[in-house]
Design an enzyme around this catalytic site. Structure first.
Site, short mmCIF file in Angstrom:
data_model
loop_
_atom_site.label_atom_id
_atom_site.label_comp_id
_atom_site.label_asym_id
_atom_site.label_seq_id
_atom_site.Cartn_x
_atom_site.Cartn_y
_atom_site.Cartn_z
N ASN A 1 0.81 -1.23 0.00
CA ASN A 1 0.00 0.00 0.00
C ASN A 1 0.84 1.27 0.00
OD1 ASN A 1 0.74 -0.72 2.65
ND2 ASN A 1 -1.01 0.34 3.55
N GLY B 1 1.92 -5.75 7.57
CA GLY B 1 0.94 -6.46 6.76
C GLY B 1 -0.21 -6.95 7.60
N SER B 2 -0.81 -8.04 7.17
CA SER B 2 -2.03 -8.53 7.80
C SER B 2 -1.72 -9.24 9.12
CB SER B 2 -2.76 -9.50 6.87
OG SER B 2 -2.03 -10.72 6.75
N THR B 3 -2.72 -9.26 9.99
CA THR B 3 -2.58 -9.93 11.28
C THR B 3 -2.37 -11.43 11.10
OG1 THR B 3 -3.94 -8.24 12.36
CG2 THR B 3 -3.72 -10.34 13.50
N GLY C 1 1.13 -11.98 10.18
CA GLY C 1 1.95 -11.68 11.34
C GLY C 1 2.04 -12.85 12.31
N GLU D 1 3.82 -4.52 12.42
CA GLU D 1 2.83 -3.45 12.29
C GLU D 1 1.71 -4.04 11.44
OE1 GLU D 1 0.51 -1.04 10.60
OE2 GLU D 1 2.23 -0.16 9.58
N CYS E 1 -3.67 0.91 6.88
CA CYS E 1 -3.89 0.14 8.11
C CYS E 1 -4.66 0.93 9.16
CB CYS E 1 -2.55 -0.32 8.69
SG CYS E 1 -1.68 -1.48 7.65
N GLU F 1 7.43 1.76 15.25
CA GLU F 1 8.21 2.35 14.18
C GLU F 1 8.23 3.86 14.40
OE1 GLU F 1 8.44 0.01 10.46
OE2 GLU F 1 6.27 -0.09 10.70
#
Length: 510
Positions: free
Chosen positions: A170, A246-248, A251, A275, A309, A483
């Site tokens: 993204n 990225g996506s949970t 992750g 994140e 996000c 971050e």
């Protein structure tokens, strides 16, 4: 095989050369053992732009070996903070020099408008690199009193080592900078895996790494499918840290793989930083400046075509102003032009891929079938391109599919509330905790609600604005670690305690 693709920029007719190989040891190379290619698609036209080498697990091994060699010889603790700062600033200068062509490539591959890629994403990335260049020679420890007559202790903040960095599609350039800048400032080396959907700007930035003068192996780039390259990095025994955005669900897989490989990752959670996604609430109280609140609400859900996000996808409006605010919101959302990224009038582009397009439409259809009312959008465009227009649902209930999971598109659910406490309960009723926002002219209310909202970032009378000097990250299932800001340096350093005896004599035997 030629490792260069020559691509024509539609708006200008200019031909740009994009490397398509793997970037290892400051050279673009073919895969060690694979002939696979990744087809890179223009989301505005659905045409193939070019193909790039798809890295294999053995390619990840080669990149990690290059990063380890550089860490042990020319980088890590073998180079001063002053030199790291100089190189980061040089890299920022080169990106600034090439910002227009980088923006055009970003638009071609990701779909976002050129002017937004150039002025926002790339402009912020340049600032990010310069911010961490300023930190590179200021990473310090503590001197600790033990016994002034015989002993002293001090700490060193040392670079973790080889970092696997996995970035999303993204914000391809922005997320590259967020990961690379603090890692290099601290003295770490990097194996970067860009998204297979948007690998092009990461490869062009790799050229600039070499041009800036970074030693070979300090930054390596391996485009690859997530199930191959991302998985290999996560479980690699010689990768000291994995950073992922990225996506949970992905992750979770990275955490599991990291824990099952070198145990250090399992012991120290900061050596896997994640994140992840969010389903962020955005609250409008009756005292708010409604015109400004509507602007920020539109920005919160429609910026980057909702592919964010922190997108404020759950909007809650106090019942006393609900009808008035909804009218304002819809009229403002209509003003956004979703179009080709090379059109200066476009404020948003297509979504990134056919899979993302289909996913967003499945949520829109779910909202319709579950009884939510569409007050804007909800109709597919004819023709090519993965375009989704702003879509706003009302009459939503908290158990609807459009209200619970992350959609990652320009789809907004608007609910209502009576009291402050009800708004807080609605906002916090989610598994995520990345961002949240509120609008109110009551300072006391702003303090109460911002304290009560369960999110890593809370915006008051604004939304979706970030600063390179302010930490960013999530709570709950929205991630681990931070971050940006000085906090990001902690993600790429380890603390070593040194105990120095200069006066005590050991007695033996006991």
């Amino acid at each position: 095989m030629d490792q260069i693709a020559r691509i024509t920029i539609p708006a200008t007719g200019q031909i740009v050369e994009i490397p398509t190989g793997l970037f290892i040891n400051n050279e673009f190379v073919s895969s060690v053992d694979s002939q696979e290619r990744i087809q890179v698609v223009n989301p505005a036209t659905e045409d193939i732009i070019c193909s790039v080498v798809a890295g294999s697990e053995k390619d990840i091994d080669a990149a990690v070996a290059a990063a380890r060699a550089a860490f042990s010889t020319t980088w890590g603790k073998n180079v001063t903070g002053f030199e790291r700062s100089r190189l980061l600033n040089k890299l920022a200068d080169l990106i600034e020099r090439d910002s227009q062509v980088l923006a055009e490539i970003e638009s071609l591959n990701n779909g976002k408008p050129v002017r937004i890629a150039r002025d926002s994403d790339i402009g912020d990335s340049i600032q990010c690199l310069r911010y961490y260049a300023g930190w590179a020679d200021k990473i310090v420890g503590q001197t600790i009193e033990v016994n002034n007559k015989t002993k002293i202790a001090f700490t060193r903040h040392e670079p973790i080592g080889v970092c696997g960095q996995i970035i999303p599609w993204n914000y391809p350039i922005n997320m590259w900078a967020w990961k690379v800048a603090p890692a290099l400032a601290c003295g770490c080396t990097i194996v970067m895996k860009p998204s297979e959907l948007t690998p092009l700007t990461a490869l062009v930035l790799s050229k600039l790494i070499a041009e800036a003068g970074f030693p070979p192996g300090v930054v390596n780039t391996v485009p690859s499918l997530g199930s191959v390259g991302g998985a290999a990095l996560s479980r690699h025994m010689d990768v000291d840290k994995v950073a992922f955005t990225g996506s949970t669900s992905t992750g979770r897989k990275i955490m599991e793989a990291a824990a099952k490989s070198n145990l250090k990752k399992a012991r120290h959670t900061h050596e896997v930083s994640l994140e992840l996604g969010g389903k962020s609430p955005h609250i409008i109280f009756e005292s708010a400046d409604l015109d400004q609140a509507a602007n920020w609400a539109c920005l919160g859900i429609l910026y980057n075509t909702g592919q964010d996000c922190t997108a404020g996808s759950r909007l809650y409006v106090q019942d006393t102003i609900y009808d008035k605010f909804l009218h304002l919101l819809v009229e403002k959302a209509k003003q956004l032009v979703i179009g080709d990224g090379f059109d200066e009038k476009s404020g948003g582009g297509p979504v990134v891929s056919k899979a993302q397009y289909d996913k967003i439409w499945s949520y829109i259809e779910s909202g319709k079938s579950q009884g939510a009312e569409i007050v804007l959008g909800g109709k597919k465009r004819p023709g090519k391109g993965f375009f989704v227009d702003p879509t706003i649902f009302t009459n939503v209930t908290h158990d609807m599919k459009i209200v619970r999971p992350l959609i990652f598109g320009p789809v907004l659910s608007v609910g209502r509330f009576k009291t402050e406490q009800e708004a807080i309960v609605l906002a916090n009723d989610t598994n995520y905790g990345l961002g949240a926002g509120l609008h109110s002219a009551d300072a006391s209310q702003c303090m109460r609600v911002s304290s009560a909202l369960e999110a890593g970032t809370v915006w008051v009378n604004q939304y979706n604005t970030l600063g390179n000097n302010v930490p960013f990250g999530g709570k709950k299932q929205s991630g681990i670690g931070r971050e940006l800001g000085s906090y990001a340096l902690e993600e790429y350093t380890e603390v070593k305690a040194v105990h120095w005896n200069f006066g005590e004599k050991a007695e033996w035997p006991l």
